[in-house]
Structures are given as structure tokens and as C-alpha cells.
Motif scaffolding. Structure first.
Motif, PDB file in Angstrom:
ATOM      1  N   ARG A  18       0.894  -1.208  -0.114  1.00 37.25           N
ATOM      2  CA  ARG A  18       0.240   0.051  -0.078  1.00 37.25           C
ATOM      3  C   ARG A  18       0.880   1.103   0.178  1.00 37.25           C
ATOM      4  O   ARG A  18       0.335   2.371   0.013  1.00 37.25           O
ATOM      5  CB  ARG A  18      -1.076  -0.236   1.117  1.00 37.25           C
ATOM      6  CG  ARG A  18      -2.056  -1.066   1.046  1.00 37.25           C
ATOM      7  CD  ARG A  18      -3.040  -1.328   2.221  1.00 37.25           C
ATOM      8  NE  ARG A  18      -4.091  -1.917   1.845  1.00 37.25           N
ATOM      9  CZ  ARG A  18      -4.612  -2.837   3.011  1.00 37.25           C
ATOM     10  NH1 ARG A  18      -4.249  -2.854   4.220  1.00 37.25           N
ATOM     11  NH2 ARG A  18      -5.653  -3.798   2.595  1.00 37.25           N
ATOM     12  N   ARG A  22       5.788  -1.492  -7.222  1.00 38.57           N
ATOM     13  CA  ARG A  22       4.819  -2.623  -7.193  1.00 38.57           C
ATOM     14  C   ARG A  22       5.393  -3.872  -7.653  1.00 38.57           C
ATOM     15  O   ARG A  22       6.060  -4.032  -8.693  1.00 38.57           O
ATOM     16  CB  ARG A  22       3.520  -2.114  -8.211  1.00 38.57           C
ATOM     17  CG  ARG A  22       2.471  -3.294  -8.396  1.00 38.57           C
ATOM     18  CD  ARG A  22       1.677  -2.816  -9.440  1.00 38.57           C
ATOM     19  NE  ARG A  22       0.751  -3.922  -9.923  1.00 38.57           N
ATOM     20  CZ  ARG A  22      -0.415  -4.139  -9.416  1.00 38.57           C
ATOM     21  NH1 ARG A  22      -0.997  -3.307  -8.549  1.00 38.57           N
ATOM     22  NH2 ARG A  22      -1.210  -5.106  -9.844  1.00 38.57           N
ATOM     23  N   ASP A  77      -8.512  -5.976  -2.598  1.00 36.76           N
ATOM     24  CA  ASP A  77      -8.053  -4.766  -3.210  1.00 36.76           C
ATOM     25  C   ASP A  77      -8.083  -4.370  -4.500  1.00 36.76           C
ATOM     26  O   ASP A  77      -7.049  -5.137  -5.079  1.00 36.76           O
ATOM     27  CB  ASP A  77      -6.625  -4.319  -2.205  1.00 36.76           C
ATOM     28  CG  ASP A  77      -6.099  -3.172  -2.413  1.00 36.76           C
ATOM     29  OD1 ASP A  77      -6.297  -2.417  -3.420  1.00 36.76           O
ATOM     30  OD2 ASP A  77      -5.460  -2.402  -1.441  1.00 36.76           O
ATOM     31  N   ALA A  78      -8.790  -3.487  -4.824  1.00 39.93           N
ATOM     32  CA  ALA A  78      -8.726  -3.373  -6.437  1.00 39.93           C
ATOM     33  C   ALA A  78      -7.442  -3.031  -7.161  1.00 39.93           C
ATOM     34  O   ALA A  78      -7.174  -3.580  -8.237  1.00 39.93           O
ATOM     35  CB  ALA A  78      -9.663  -2.296  -6.606  1.00 39.93           C
ATOM     36  N   GLN A  79      -6.656  -2.409  -6.104  1.00 36.97           N
ATOM     37  CA  GLN A  79      -5.310  -2.098  -6.780  1.00 36.97           C
ATOM     38  C   GLN A  79      -4.173  -3.235  -6.517  1.00 36.97           C
ATOM     39  O   GLN A  79      -3.033  -3.081  -7.380  1.00 36.97           O
ATOM     40  CB  GLN A  79      -4.796  -0.850  -5.937  1.00 36.97           C
ATOM     41  CG  GLN A  79      -5.627   0.625  -6.226  1.00 36.97           C
ATOM     42  CD  GLN A  79      -5.515   1.127  -7.496  1.00 36.97           C
ATOM     43  OE1 GLN A  79      -4.480   1.305  -8.119  1.00 36.97           O
ATOM     44  NE2 GLN A  79      -6.766   1.003  -8.208  1.00 36.97           N
ATOM     45  N   LEU A  80      -4.453  -4.060  -5.973  1.00 40.49           N
ATOM     46  CA  LEU A  80      -3.574  -5.194  -5.655  1.00 40.49           C
ATOM     47  C   LEU A  80      -4.036  -6.714  -6.169  1.00 40.49           C
ATOM     48  O   LEU A  80      -3.146  -7.432  -6.449  1.00 40.49           O
ATOM     49  CB  LEU A  80      -3.471  -5.296  -4.213  1.00 40.49           C
ATOM     50  CG  LEU A  80      -2.657  -4.156  -3.483  1.00 40.49           C
ATOM     51  CD1 LEU A  80      -2.480  -4.388  -1.872  1.00 40.49           C
ATOM     52  CD2 LEU A  80      -1.285  -3.751  -4.052  1.00 40.49           C
ATOM     53  N   LYS A  81      -5.180  -6.862  -6.262  1.00 40.38           N
ATOM     54  CA  LYS A  81      -5.553  -8.044  -6.586  1.00 40.38           C
ATOM     55  C   LYS A  81      -5.159  -9.019  -7.720  1.00 40.38           C
ATOM     56  O   LYS A  81      -5.116 -10.083  -7.693  1.00 40.38           O
ATOM     57  CB  LYS A  81      -7.230  -8.343  -6.527  1.00 40.38           C
ATOM     58  CG  LYS A  81      -7.951  -7.460  -7.804  1.00 40.38           C
ATOM     59  CD  LYS A  81      -9.496  -7.625  -7.748  1.00 40.38           C
ATOM     60  CE  LYS A  81     -10.189  -6.725  -8.726  1.00 40.38           C
ATOM     61  NZ  LYS A  81     -11.727  -6.823  -8.434  1.00 40.38           N
ATOM     62  N   PRO A 141       0.217  -2.720 -14.164  1.00 38.69           N
ATOM     63  CA  PRO A 141      -0.412  -2.198 -13.224  1.00 38.69           C
ATOM     64  C   PRO A 141      -1.763  -1.492 -13.467  1.00 38.69           C
ATOM     65  O   PRO A 141      -1.881  -1.000 -14.548  1.00 38.69           O
ATOM     66  CB  PRO A 141       0.627  -1.237 -12.634  1.00 38.69           C
ATOM     67  CG  PRO A 141       1.742  -1.259 -13.987  1.00 38.69           C
ATOM     68  CD  PRO A 141       1.281  -2.316 -14.839  1.00 38.69           C
ATOM     69  N   PRO A 142      -2.618  -1.315 -12.314  1.00 40.65           N
ATOM     70  CA  PRO A 142      -3.818  -0.437 -12.611  1.00 40.65           C
ATOM     71  C   PRO A 142      -3.337   0.863 -13.083  1.00 40.65           C
ATOM     72  O   PRO A 142      -2.364   1.571 -12.605  1.00 40.65           O
ATOM     73  CB  PRO A 142      -4.431  -0.911 -11.160  1.00 40.65           C
ATOM     74  CG  PRO A 142      -3.261  -0.859 -10.237  1.00 40.65           C
ATOM     75  CD  PRO A 142      -2.160  -1.607 -11.019  1.00 40.65           C
ATOM     76  N   ALA A 177      -3.633   4.668 -12.729  1.00 41.39           N
ATOM     77  CA  ALA A 177      -3.687   5.631 -11.673  1.00 41.39           C
ATOM     78  C   ALA A 177      -5.081   6.215 -11.394  1.00 41.39           C
ATOM     79  O   ALA A 177      -5.754   6.507 -12.422  1.00 41.39           O
ATOM     80  CB  ALA A 177      -2.899   6.792 -11.862  1.00 41.39           C
ATOM     81  N   PRO A 178      -5.447   6.103 -10.173  1.00 46.02           N
ATOM     82  CA  PRO A 178      -7.044   6.849  -9.883  1.00 46.02           C
ATOM     83  C   PRO A 178      -7.088   8.268 -10.512  1.00 46.02           C
ATOM     84  O   PRO A 178      -6.082   9.156 -10.327  1.00 46.02           O
ATOM     85  CB  PRO A 178      -7.109   6.545  -8.538  1.00 46.02           C
ATOM     86  CG  PRO A 178      -6.017   6.270  -7.818  1.00 46.02           C
ATOM     87  CD  PRO A 178      -4.937   5.931  -9.056  1.00 46.02           C
TER      88      PRO A 178
END
Length: 157
Positions: free
Chosen positions: A57, A67, A92-96, A153-154, A156-157
Motif C-alpha cells: 500500500r 509494485r 483490494d482493487a489496486q492489488l488483486k 499495473p492498474p 492511476a485513480p
């Protein structure tokens, strides 16, 4: 070219791995496997689940942490065990999307089933013999570093 006309993604120079392991001897064995098999891996280590989640996180001293491409996760650790870490990562949406390989001494059916039910990507029982341990680590890292297509990687928000 892929069938959609997009060029394949370039692989990073090294596979980034987060090893979550409380036993210093097992950490040393993983490092020995990297050296023995000349694997191109950037290894980060978290000694327990609390530290692993802070790393993932990017909290506190891990604010600049890269990451990981792969998580090697021990099952039985103090403070926060591997079951809880796996559940937190996959929730976790950023980690799953990060692949998680459970790497443990337990071969109990309930641990295997629970891990896969919580979306572990693989479950590996640590071999007892040093040569076997190094070989298994090398095979895992070669698969994820050379064979498997890893998720980007996802955004960025």
C-alpha cells in the motif's frame, strides 16, 4: 503483433518479487536460489503480513516502493498470517491482479483449499532438501519471469 493489432508489452528488465517470510533461514534459501540460478529478480522482503501490506500500500517508509510483479507468501507468520494477507490483497482493487504464490511448509488439505478459495495463484509446499528448495524457487520465478504474461499495473485513480 497480437490478434488485436497491438504490439506485445515489453517485459521489465527484472521480475519484481515481494517475499513475505518470517524465517530468516528461508529468506536466505530464496536468495541462494536466485544466486545459484542467476535469476534476474529484484527481491524485496517483508518479515510479516503487517509489513507486507504496508509495502504493498506504499505506506510509511515504503512510500516509494515499486509494485511487485509477484508475491511469494508464507502461510504461518506472526502479527498477520498469510491467509489474512492473501485475503487483503485479493480484496483490494489496486492489488488483486498481482499473482500470489503460497510458499509454506504446510501440506494440509484445508490450507491448500483455503488458499485457492481465497484466490491464490499457486500453492507450493517448501521442499525439505536444499537442492530441491532452490530448484522449486527457480522454477516458480522462471515461470512468472519468462513464461507467464503478467498483468499491467492498474491505471492511476
Amino acid at each position: 503483433m497480437t490478434t488485436t493489432g497491438e504490439a506485445p508489452r515489453a517485459r521489465p528488465a527484472a521480475l519484481r518479487v515481494l517475499l513475505v517470510e518470517d524465517d530468516p533461514a528461508d529468506v536466505a534459501l530464496v536468495r541462494a536460489a536466485l544466486d545459484a540460478h542467476h535469476l534476474d529478480v529484484e527481491l524485496e522482503h517483508a518479515p510479516d503480513g503487517v509489513e507486507a501490506m504496508a509495502f504493498l500500500r506504499r505506506e510509511g517508509p515504503h512510500a516509494e516502493a515499486a509494485r511487485p510483479d509477484l508475491i511469494l507468501l508464507d502461510l504461518n507468520m506472526p502479527r498477520m498470517n498469510g491467509r489474512a494477507v492473501l485475503a487483503a490483497v485479493k480484496a483490494d482493487a489496486q492489488l488483486k491482479a498481482i499473482p500470489v504464490v503460497m510458499l509454506t511448509t504446510s501440506a494440509m488439505d484445508t490450507d491448500v483449499l483455503t488458499s485457492y478459495s481465497t484466490h491464490a495463484n499457486a500453492y507450493v509446499t517448501k521442499p525439505l532438501a536444499l537442492d530441491d528448495y532452490e530448484r522449486v524457487i527457480a522454477e516458480i520465478l522462471q515461470f512468472y519471469g519468462r513464461v507467464a504474461e503478467l498483468p499491467p499495473p492498474p491505471a492511476a485513480p
